[in-house]
Every structure is written in structure tokens, then in C-alpha cells.
Design a protein around this motif. Structure first.
Motif, PDB file in Angstrom:
ATOM      1  N   ASN A 153       1.045  -1.111   0.069  1.00  0.00           N
ATOM      2  CA  ASN A 153      -0.068  -0.089  -0.008  1.00  0.00           C
ATOM      3  C   ASN A 153       0.772   1.282   0.072  1.00  0.00           C
ATOM      4  OD1 ASN A 153      -2.614   1.093  -0.198  1.00  0.00           O
ATOM      5  ND2 ASN A 153      -2.562   1.599   2.105  1.00  0.00           N
ATOM      6  N   PHE A 154       0.625   2.137  -1.024  1.00  0.00           N
ATOM      7  CA  PHE A 154       1.284   3.453  -1.065  1.00  0.00           C
ATOM      8  C   PHE A 154       0.154   4.536  -0.774  1.00  0.00           C
ATOM      9  CE2 PHE A 154       4.194   0.840  -3.631  1.00  0.00           C
ATOM     10  CZ  PHE A 154       5.339   0.965  -2.900  1.00  0.00           C
ATOM     11  N   GLU A 155       0.505   5.218  -0.046  1.00  0.00           N
ATOM     12  CA  GLU A 155      -0.477   6.642   0.388  1.00  0.00           C
ATOM     13  C   GLU A 155      -0.143   7.837  -0.385  1.00  0.00           C
ATOM     14  OE1 GLU A 155      -3.368   6.733   1.868  1.00  0.00           O
ATOM     15  OE2 GLU A 155      -3.445   4.408   2.561  1.00  0.00           O
ATOM     16  N   THR A 156       1.172   8.054  -0.474  1.00  0.00           N
ATOM     17  CA  THR A 156       1.454   9.238  -1.207  1.00  0.00           C
ATOM     18  C   THR A 156       2.842   8.905  -2.241  1.00  0.00           C
ATOM     19  OG1 THR A 156       3.344   9.483   0.432  1.00  0.00           O
ATOM     20  CG2 THR A 156       1.322  10.382   1.002  1.00  0.00           C
ATOM     21  N   MET A 157       2.949   9.872  -2.913  1.00  0.00           N
ATOM     22  CA  MET A 157       3.913   9.787  -4.053  1.00  0.00           C
ATOM     23  C   MET A 157       5.540   9.814  -3.318  1.00  0.00           C
ATOM     24  SD  MET A 157       2.900   9.652  -7.199  1.00  0.00           S
ATOM     25  CE  MET A 157       4.389  10.334  -8.319  1.00  0.00           C
ATOM     26  N   LYS A 213      -3.959   8.146  -7.714  1.00  0.00           N
ATOM     27  CA  LYS A 213      -3.976   7.981  -9.531  1.00  0.00           C
ATOM     28  C   LYS A 213      -2.626   8.341  -9.934  1.00  0.00           C
ATOM     29  CE  LYS A 213      -9.012   8.987  -9.759  1.00  0.00           C
ATOM     30  NZ  LYS A 213     -10.066   9.869 -10.228  1.00  0.00           N
ATOM     31  N   LEU A 214      -2.035   9.293  -9.462  1.00  0.00           N
ATOM     32  CA  LEU A 214      -0.501   9.579  -9.856  1.00  0.00           C
ATOM     33  C   LEU A 214       0.361   8.382  -9.721  1.00  0.00           C
ATOM     34  CD1 LEU A 214      -0.128  13.345  -8.605  1.00  0.00           C
ATOM     35  CD2 LEU A 214      -0.526  12.621 -10.921  1.00  0.00           C
ATOM     36  N   ILE A 215       0.170   7.713  -8.625  1.00  0.00           N
ATOM     37  CA  ILE A 215       0.922   6.558  -8.300  1.00  0.00           C
ATOM     38  C   ILE A 215       0.754   5.409  -9.576  1.00  0.00           C
ATOM     39  CG2 ILE A 215       1.174   4.672  -6.725  1.00  0.00           C
ATOM     40  CD1 ILE A 215       0.675   6.435  -4.410  1.00  0.00           C
ATOM     41  N   VAL A 216      -0.390   5.331  -9.886  1.00  0.00           N
ATOM     42  CA  VAL A 216      -0.756   4.421 -11.124  1.00  0.00           C
ATOM     43  C   VAL A 216       0.129   4.802 -12.357  1.00  0.00           C
ATOM     44  CG1 VAL A 216      -2.431   3.303 -12.508  1.00  0.00           C
ATOM     45  CG2 VAL A 216      -2.777   3.481 -10.009  1.00  0.00           C
ATOM     46  N   THR A 217      -0.004   6.159 -12.501  1.00  0.00           N
ATOM     47  CA  THR A 217       0.536   6.857 -13.840  1.00  0.00           C
ATOM     48  C   THR A 217       1.984   6.581 -13.592  1.00  0.00           C
ATOM     49  OG1 THR A 217      -1.057   8.291 -13.856  1.00  0.00           O
ATOM     50  CG2 THR A 217       0.802   8.829 -15.432  1.00  0.00           C
ATOM     51  N   GLU A 218       2.760   6.917 -12.618  1.00  0.00           N
ATOM     52  CA  GLU A 218       4.099   6.890 -12.316  1.00  0.00           C
ATOM     53  C   GLU A 218       4.738   5.565 -12.542  1.00  0.00           C
ATOM     54  OE1 GLU A 218       7.783   8.593 -11.134  1.00  0.00           O
ATOM     55  OE2 GLU A 218       5.894   9.469 -11.854  1.00  0.00           O
ATOM     56  N   LEU A 219       4.121   4.337 -11.916  1.00  0.00           N
ATOM     57  CA  LEU A 219       4.469   3.034 -12.158  1.00  0.00           C
ATOM     58  C   LEU A 219       4.260   2.535 -13.483  1.00  0.00           C
ATOM     59  CD1 LEU A 219       2.582   1.263  -9.055  1.00  0.00           C
ATOM     60  CD2 LEU A 219       4.976   1.587  -9.292  1.00  0.00           C
ATOM     61  N   GLY A 232       7.041   0.672 -16.861  1.00  0.00           N
ATOM     62  CA  GLY A 232       6.715  -0.674 -17.258  1.00  0.00           C
ATOM     63  C   GLY A 232       6.221  -1.592 -16.071  1.00  0.00           C
ATOM     64  N   ILE A 233       5.686  -0.953 -14.949  1.00  0.00           N
ATOM     65  CA  ILE A 233       5.186  -1.845 -13.809  1.00  0.00           C
ATOM     66  C   ILE A 233       3.845  -1.599 -14.023  1.00  0.00           C
ATOM     67  CG2 ILE A 233       5.084  -1.972 -11.414  1.00  0.00           C
ATOM     68  CD1 ILE A 233       8.116  -0.466 -11.230  1.00  0.00           C
ATOM     69  N   HIS A 234       3.072  -2.814 -13.752  1.00  0.00           N
ATOM     70  CA  HIS A 234       1.547  -2.929 -13.933  1.00  0.00           C
ATOM     71  C   HIS A 234       1.212  -2.701 -12.314  1.00  0.00           C
ATOM     72  CE1 HIS A 234       1.039  -4.888 -18.110  1.00  0.00           C
ATOM     73  NE2 HIS A 234       2.202  -5.100 -17.644  1.00  0.00           N
ATOM     74  N   SER A 235      -0.007  -2.183 -12.306  1.00  0.00           N
ATOM     75  CA  SER A 235      -0.760  -1.982 -11.162  1.00  0.00           C
ATOM     76  C   SER A 235      -2.067  -2.267 -11.115  1.00  0.00           C
ATOM     77  CB  SER A 235      -0.379  -0.318 -10.788  1.00  0.00           C
ATOM     78  OG  SER A 235      -1.093   0.577 -11.707  1.00  0.00           O
ATOM     79  N   VAL A 236      -2.599  -2.488  -9.908  1.00  0.00           N
ATOM     80  CA  VAL A 236      -4.104  -2.691  -9.584  1.00  0.00           C
ATOM     81  C   VAL A 236      -4.501  -1.801  -8.299  1.00  0.00           C
ATOM     82  CG1 VAL A 236      -5.825  -4.360  -8.875  1.00  0.00           C
ATOM     83  CG2 VAL A 236      -4.199  -4.827 -10.413  1.00  0.00           C
ATOM     84  N   LEU A 237      -5.341  -0.728  -8.668  1.00  0.00           N
ATOM     85  CA  LEU A 237      -5.861   0.178  -7.576  1.00  0.00           C
ATOM     86  C   LEU A 237      -7.042  -0.362  -7.136  1.00  0.00           C
ATOM     87  CD1 LEU A 237      -5.347   2.514  -5.823  1.00  0.00           C
ATOM     88  CD2 LEU A 237      -6.135   4.031  -7.412  1.00  0.00           C
TER      89      LEU A 237
END
Length: 443
Positions: A344-348, A405-411, A415-420
Motif C-alpha cells: 500500500n502506498f498513500e503518497t508519491m 491515481k498519480l502513483i498508477v501513472t508513475e508506475l 513498465g510496472i503494472h498496477s491494480v488500484l
């Protein structure tokens, strides 16, 4: 001595006694009530004696048993069945007080029922555990009253019954066939359009309308004198690892359960889907060090190994060491694998501290980072603001939601997939992501 331990006076008797005392008080003003009140008191004491005799004349008036599952399913409603047989010759009133495990902190448990003479009754209640471990039941206490309901006789059954609570095997059964279902939308799983196909050949078969004409096998067509196509299948025996962060970021509660327990439940269900898709399932947890390791395999005993290790995940809630995670994966997982990381990541800022290690893992493996939406923030943003403080809270909540949402974009940039996802949708969303990766053939 046992007689006095079993005898309990009911509230109805006390109400009758209070009424008689009030009549005696009224008799000071209306003497005509004095004699009548004494008769009523004698009748009450007579019925009281009769009630004791009919209840205690039968040494084994009832037989009862609590039936609990061999293990409880964490986060799910588990049925507990109480069966009772009445040996009395009359209808009895019963009050069931089960000494349920202390983890539930239920102090007002009570079930009231009527059971006809010489008959058997069965009823159930449910318990929803929110943490793994051993749950110990105490006595099953049943208070029996006759139709007079002046006294109760207590019976005790099933002393000290221990039931372990495992990760959610009820969800495991629910999604058991999801890997083969052609109606995945019924489970909330979106359909994935296949881009091309994998190159793992399965067989040559006759063409039927709808087959890809690009897979026509011309040599087989010439021999059979009918259209024949090559059939391909998803690649099998691919390594899939579930990495579970058990650090402090996973301590956040949701509906009584921690994010860690949601991740554990989802890992169990996903492991079953992986094995049914003929892939190799493995797992490990990490915080200060790597623990509960299960090497990715597809043996028949693999599910049991994963279940036992998930049950034994001990939470320390320290700051997780991603450098140790990166070093361990580089050393022990040599073949390219799909690594599903529950964290879990709460912040950038929190992401940027660990991003170098995530990028390092993604160079050799397909990495999917699964992290959680804070549903309470959505409640704040959907609420109408009426004060300056509420406006301020709403702005801050929207900031944190946008940062996720920025974390998803940053990953995605690396090339890192994500599931929020929300905690209650975690299982479905991770299964869907795995099936998407298999359908696209990107592992």
C-alpha cells in the motif's frame, strides 16, 4: 450442591413476587386485600415448588451439541449449529448462552426458543472472524424452563472446543471454477480481448466458423481435403509469485479486517486459479526479512502448502525493507516470473522511496503492484460541505485520491503494472489482472 448450581430463578418469578409485595402495601389501605394476598403468595410458592420438581425429576432432561466447522474462514460468515433433543414430557422454553471466543467480544449473546416434548430442534448462528489464529469456545449453557417459567435448570455442554481460523477458504470454493468459466462477467471479471495468440501449439483440428483463418494449416488441409487449422493454447507452467507486504502500511483496518488479511485471502483464491490454469503458484511474505516462502510449483499438495504458510504469516508491522525484497528476488527467482506484490502506498513520496527497487525487480520479471483505495476518503468527497472545516477536509481528501491515481501513472511509466482497488474487490481485481496477463500473453 449441584442442585443449587443448576437452579436459577426467572425474571417472571421476581415480577410476580414484586406484584405480591405491592399488594401487601395496598393491604394497609385496603385490609380486604390482606387475606387474598396471602393466598396468592401461597399459590406462587406452590407453583414454584411444583416447577422445581418437574424440572429436576428428570436428570437428563435435554441433550445438546454445538457443531462448528473444522476451521473458520477469515472474513466470512461461518455457521455454528446447535442441535438439541428434549426428553421432557412437556414443551420447554430454552435460553441458549454460548461462550463464544473472546476475539469476538460479544457479551450479550442469547437465543430463546421453544422445543416441543420428545422432539429434536436444530438452529444456527454465524460468526465472522477478522483475524487468523486459534479461537476457543467455552461452555454451551442452556437454561430450561417449564411452561410455568418460574425457575430454570442450567445444563452445560461442549467445554473447551478450539477451532483454528484460516484464510478465506469459502472464497476459494466460490471462485473455484472461475479459471474455466466462459461467463466471467457474472463474477465481476471483465472480458479481455486477446491480442494475437501465444505460440504454444496444442493440436490440429477441423475448421469451424469463427476460427482464425490466419492459422490455417495448408499441408493438413491438402491431406484431409478439408480445411484444417492449428490450435494454440495459453502458455503453461509459468511461475507466479505472490509477495505479501506485512509491514505497517498493511495495518489499516477495513470492515474489521486489516489490509494484510484481505491480501492473504486474495492470495489463497488466486493460487487456486493459477494452479487450475496449469501455472506454478508460489508465495512469500516480507517486512524486515523474507518469510513464509513457498517455491512456485504445481504439485497436488501445493494448495495445502500455500494455505498453511498463509495461516502462519505473523504480522510485525515494521517498516518494510524493499532492498531486502529486491535482493532476495534477484538471488532466488532466476526464471522470469509474474510477481504480484500486495502492498500500500498513500503518497508519491512513499512510492519514490521504494521505486528504485521496484524498477530493479521489473527489469527481470513482470511486476504487478496491488495497492488500496481509501474508501473513507470517497465518503468525505461525496458528502455535501456545510462548514469551512468540511470544505478543507474535502479538498485534502480529493488531494489524496488524486495522488493514488498519480502513483498508477508513475508506475506505468517504468513498465510496472498496477491494480488500484477497494479491499472488498481485491480478490476479483487480482484474478482479473492475472487472466488479463495470460490473455495478452505478455509474461
Amino acid at each position: 450442591m449441584n442442585f443449587f448450581k443448576q437452579l436459577y430463578i426467572t425474571n417472571f418469578f421476581f415480577y410476580c413476587l414484586i406484584g405480591i409485595i405491592m399488594l401487601f402495601c395496598c393491604a394497609f389501605m385496603f385490609p380486604v386485600l390482606y387475606n387474598a394476598t396471602w393466598y396468592i403468595l401461597l399459590m406462587l410458592l406452590s407453583f414454584f415448588t411444583i416447577d422445581i420438581l418437574i424440572l429436576f425429576s428428570n436428570k437428563k432432561g435435554i441433550d445438546a451439541q454445538r457443531t462448528a466447522p473444522e476451521k473458520l474462514s477469515n472474513g466470512d460468515e461461518n455457521p455454528i449449529v446447535v442441535s438439541l433433543k428434549n426428553f421432557y414430557t412437556f414443551t420447554i422454553h430454552i435460553k441458549v448462552i454460548d461462550e463464544i471466543p473472546v476475539q469476538f467480544q460479544v457479551r450479550n449473546f442469547e437465543i430463546n426458543r421453544k422445543v416441543k416434548n420428545a422432539s429434536t430442534d436444530e438452529f444456527q448462528y454465524t460468526l465472522r472472524p477478522t483475524e487468523r489464529g486459534e479461537y476457543s469456545f467455552g461452555n454451551l449453557n442452556i437454561y430450561v424452563s417449564s411452561p410455568l417459567q418460574l425457575v430454570s435448570k442450567r445444563y452445560r455442554f461442549d467445554n473447551n472446543q478450539m477451532v483454528p481460523t484460516y484464510p478465506s477458504y469459502i472464497q476459494l470454493r466460490k471462485y473455484d471454477l472461475i479459471a474455466f468459466s466462459h461467463n466471467l462477467f457474472q463474477y465481476g471479471v471483465k472480458k479481455i480481448r486477446r491480442i494475437g495468440h501465444t505460440m504454444e501449439f496444442e493440436q490440429i483440428k477441423e475448421y469451424v466458423p469463427g476460427d482464425d483463418i490466419r492459422t490455417l494449416n495448408w499441408k493438413a488441409t491438402a491431406k484431409k481435403n478439408s480445411l484444417m487449422v492449428n490450435q494454440f493454447q495459453d502458455e503453461k507452467s509459468q511461475n507466479i509469485y505472490m509477495a505479501i507486504d506485512k509491514g505497517r502500511t498493511m495495518k489499516m483496518p477495513f470492515n474489521g479486517m486489516s489490509l494484510l488479511d484481505y491480501a492473504i485471502n486474495a492470495s489463497l483464491v488466486l493460487s487456486n486459479v493459477i494452479l487450475k490454469k496449469q501455472d506454478k503458484a508460489g508465495m512469500f511474505s516480507f517486512s524486515k526479512k523474507i518469510e513464509n516462502r513457498v517455491v512456485a510449483e504445481k504439485r497436488t499438495s501445493q494448495m495445502q502448502k500455500i494455505l498453511e504458510n498463509l495461516y502462519n504469516v505473523k504480522t510485525d508491522f515494521f517498516e518494510s525493507d524493499y532492498s531486502r525484497l529486491y535482493a532476495d528476488i534477484k538471488k532466488n527467482i532466476n526464471q522470469r516470473s509474474l510477481i504480484i506484490l500486495y502492498t500500500n502506498f498513500e503518497t508519491m513520496d512513499g512510492l519514490h522511496r521504494q521505486l528504485p527497487y521496484l524498477k530493479g525487480i521489473a527489469k527481470s520479471h513482470l511486476l504487478v503492484v496491488v495497492f488500496f483505495q481509501n474508501t473513507e476518503l470517497y465518503q468525505i468527497t461525496n458528502k455535501k460541505s456545510e462548514t469551512i472545516q468540511e470544505v478543507y477536509d474535502k479538498v485534502i481528501a480529493e488531494k489524496f485520491i488524486f495522488e493514488k491515481k498519480l502513483i498508477v501513472t508513475e508506475l506505468k511509466k517504468y513498465g510496472i503494472h498496477s491494480v488500484l482497488t477497494q479491499p472488498e474487490n481485491l480478490t476479483l481485481d487480482t484474478i482479473n489482472k492475472y487472466l488479463e496477463i495470460k490473455a495478452r500473453g505478455i509474461l
